[in-house]
Design a protein around this motif. Structure first.
Motif, short mmCIF file in Angstrom:
data_model
loop_
_atom_site.label_atom_id
_atom_site.label_comp_id
_atom_site.label_asym_id
_atom_site.label_seq_id
_atom_site.Cartn_x
_atom_site.Cartn_y
_atom_site.Cartn_z
N ALA A 98 8.35 64.17 16.82
CA ALA A 98 6.97 65.05 16.09
C ALA A 98 7.03 66.52 16.84
O ALA A 98 7.31 66.46 17.96
CB ALA A 98 5.90 64.26 16.81
N LEU A 155 6.25 60.92 7.45
CA LEU A 155 4.30 61.80 7.02
C LEU A 155 3.66 60.03 8.02
O LEU A 155 3.71 59.15 7.15
CB LEU A 155 3.83 61.62 6.09
CG LEU A 155 2.93 62.11 5.90
CD1 LEU A 155 1.99 63.19 6.20
CD2 LEU A 155 2.18 62.03 3.81
N LEU A 156 2.98 60.70 8.53
CA LEU A 156 1.41 59.62 9.35
C LEU A 156 0.84 59.70 8.75
O LEU A 156 -0.09 60.79 9.68
CB LEU A 156 2.04 59.80 10.79
CG LEU A 156 0.94 58.48 11.65
CD1 LEU A 156 0.88 57.37 11.06
CD2 LEU A 156 0.89 59.04 13.52
N THR A 157 0.17 58.86 8.14
CA THR A 157 -1.42 58.57 7.88
C THR A 157 -2.25 58.43 8.23
O THR A 157 -1.96 57.15 9.54
CB THR A 157 -1.32 58.42 6.17
OG1 THR A 157 -1.03 56.42 5.99
CG2 THR A 157 0.09 58.99 5.70
N THR A 196 4.90 64.57 11.56
CA THR A 196 4.17 65.08 11.45
C THR A 196 3.17 63.97 11.00
O THR A 196 2.99 63.24 10.14
CB THR A 196 4.16 66.51 10.81
OG1 THR A 196 2.98 67.08 10.40
CG2 THR A 196 4.56 65.78 9.43
N ALA A 197 2.21 64.49 11.51
CA ALA A 197 0.84 63.91 11.09
C ALA A 197 -0.85 64.89 11.08
O ALA A 197 -1.58 64.24 10.50
CB ALA A 197 -0.27 62.68 12.29
N HIS A 205 -1.48 53.00 9.07
CA HIS A 205 -2.47 51.96 9.59
C HIS A 205 -2.80 50.54 9.47
O HIS A 205 -2.97 50.68 8.13
CB HIS A 205 -3.43 52.68 11.26
CG HIS A 205 -2.73 54.20 10.99
ND1 HIS A 205 -3.01 55.15 11.06
CD2 HIS A 205 -3.13 54.30 12.86
CE1 HIS A 205 -2.59 56.38 11.51
NE2 HIS A 205 -2.80 55.50 13.32
N TYR A 220 -5.70 63.73 1.30
CA TYR A 220 -4.35 63.08 1.33
C TYR A 220 -3.67 64.68 0.57
O TYR A 220 -2.09 65.70 0.49
CB TYR A 220 -3.40 62.74 1.19
CG TYR A 220 -3.33 62.06 0.05
CD1 TYR A 220 -2.54 61.81 -1.20
CD2 TYR A 220 -4.47 60.79 -0.49
CE1 TYR A 220 -2.68 61.30 -2.67
CE2 TYR A 220 -4.51 60.33 -2.01
CZ TYR A 220 -4.09 60.39 -2.59
OH TYR A 220 -3.65 59.87 -4.25
#
Length: 295
Positions: free
Chosen positions: A171, A234-236, A190-191, A268, A202
Motif C-alpha cells: 500500500a 483498489l480498496l473501496t 491504494t484506497a 467491504h 467513486y
C-alpha cells in the motif's frame, strides 16, 4: 479484473466463519482482513487478531486467496512476522498474499506503548520492514542490521509454498512508498489519499487514481521494472464510496477502474451498522454476475 472482499475481524469465529466461507462460495477471488491492535471507529468494540483469523479462514476454505490489508511495522517485527506468514502459506497451501503498509499511526502506536514516528521516520521504517521481510521469506538463512530492525542467522525452513516467496501487496501513495512498491511489490494497493476517510463518489476519484497509477509507473521505470508487471488493487469503502449500492454500481466502478489499469477491486463485506453499513444481500446479487470460474 479480479474481485475481492474485506471482512473485518470484529466477530467471534463461530459467526465470522460464515462470511469467509460464503465469500469463497460466491466466487470472490480474494478475501482480506485488517491487521490492527484496535481500529479507529471500533476501539471499544470486539476486534480479533489478523494472523489467527487468517489461519482459521485458511482451514475453512480451499480456493480463495487470503491476505492482510495491511500489516505494518507499528507492532510487527519482520522476523516473527515472516515465521507467521510462512506458517499461513503452509496452512492455506499457497493462498496467502501479504498486504503491507507503513501504518496509519495514533491508535496502534499508542496501544503498542510508543509515540508516533515522524512521517520521514515512518517511511524509513516501512522501507526497512519490507526489505527485511522480503529477504527472510526468500532465503533459508538471513542476517541483517538496520536502523529499526535486525536479524541474526534466522532460519526459515521449509520456506514458503509459493516461490520464491508469497506475494506482497504494498500500500502506497507517496513517492517513497511507491518506490518500495516498485522494488518489492507483486501488487500495489491504494484506497485514495492516505488517511482520508471522507467519502467521495467513486466516479469523482478517477483523476486522483490516474495520477497515482502514473506515479507508480514512474517508480517502476526508475527501479528498472516493467510497470505492467505489478498488479493494481483498489480498496473501496472508505474514501471510495458507492461501489456496493447495487450490482450495477459495483460493475460500473470495476469497469471504470479497469480502464485506468486496475487489476483488482476490493469491497467491504456489508455490516449492519457504521462503518461499511449496507445490505449483505448485495454480495449475492453481485456474485450472480461474476464470470464463470474455470474448473
Amino acid at each position: 479484473m479480479r474481485y475481492g472482499v474485506l471482512i473485518l475481524p470484529d466477530r467471534r469465529w463461530a459467526e465470522s466463519k460464515r462470511r469467509w466461507v460464503r465469500a469463497e462460495q460466491l466466487g470472490f477471488d480474494h478475501a482480506w482482513t485488517y491487521d490492527h491492535l484496535m481500529w479507529r471507529w471500533l476501539r471499544d468494540k470486539p476486534w480479533f487478531g489478523a494472523v489467527p483469523t487468517l489461519a482459521a479462514a485458511a482451514s475453512a476454505t480451499s480456493r480463495i486467496r487470503l491476505g492482510t490489508m495491511v500489516a505494518s511495522p507499528t507492532f510487527r517485527h519482520p522476523v516473527t512476522f515472516a515465521k507467521e506468514l510462512m506458517a499461513l502459506d503452509d496452512l492455506s497451501e499457497g493462498r496467502i498474499t501479504c498486504g503491507l503498509g507503513a501504518g496509519a499511526g495514533v491508535y496502534d502506536d499508542e496501544a503498542a506503548g510508543g509515540k508516533s514516528p515522524t512521517p520521514r521516520e515512518r517511511s524509513d521504517r516501512f522501507a526497512e520492514f519490507v526489505d527485511l521481510t522480503d529477504r527472510l521469506l526468500r532465503s533459508p538463512t538471513t542476517s541483517y542490521e538496520g536502523r529499526y530492525f535486525s536479524a541474526h542467522e534466522v532460519r526459515m525452513y521449509p520456506g514458503c509454498v509459493q516461490r520464491p516467496r508469497l506475494p506482497f501487496a504494498v500500500a502506497a501513495t507517496g513517492p517513497r512508498g511507491m518506490r518500495v512498491a516498485a522494488e518489492h511489490g507483486d501488487l500495489w494497493v491504494t484506497a485514495g489519499e492516505a488517511g482520508n476517510f471522507e467519502r467521495q463518489p467513486y466516479e469523482q476519484l478517477v483523476p486522483l487514481f490516474r495520477k497515482q497509477t502514473a506515479a507508480l509507473g514512474r517508480a517502476c521505470e526508475a527501479a528498472g521494472r516493467d510497470p505492467a508487471s505489478i498488479g493494481r488493487v483498489l480498496l473501496t469503502g472508505g474514501m471510495v464510496d458507492g461501489t456496493v449500492e447495487s450490482a450495477d454500481s459495483f460493475f460500473h466502478a470495476a469497469d471504470l477502474y479497469a480502464e485506468i489499469g486496475f487489476t483488482d477491486m476490493v469491497v467491504h463485506w456489508p455490516r449492519e451498522e457504521f462503518p461499511y453499513e449496507g445490505r449483505e444481500e448485495i454480495m449475492e446479487e453481485i456474485a450472480t454476475r461474476f464470470p464463470a470460474k474455470e474448473a
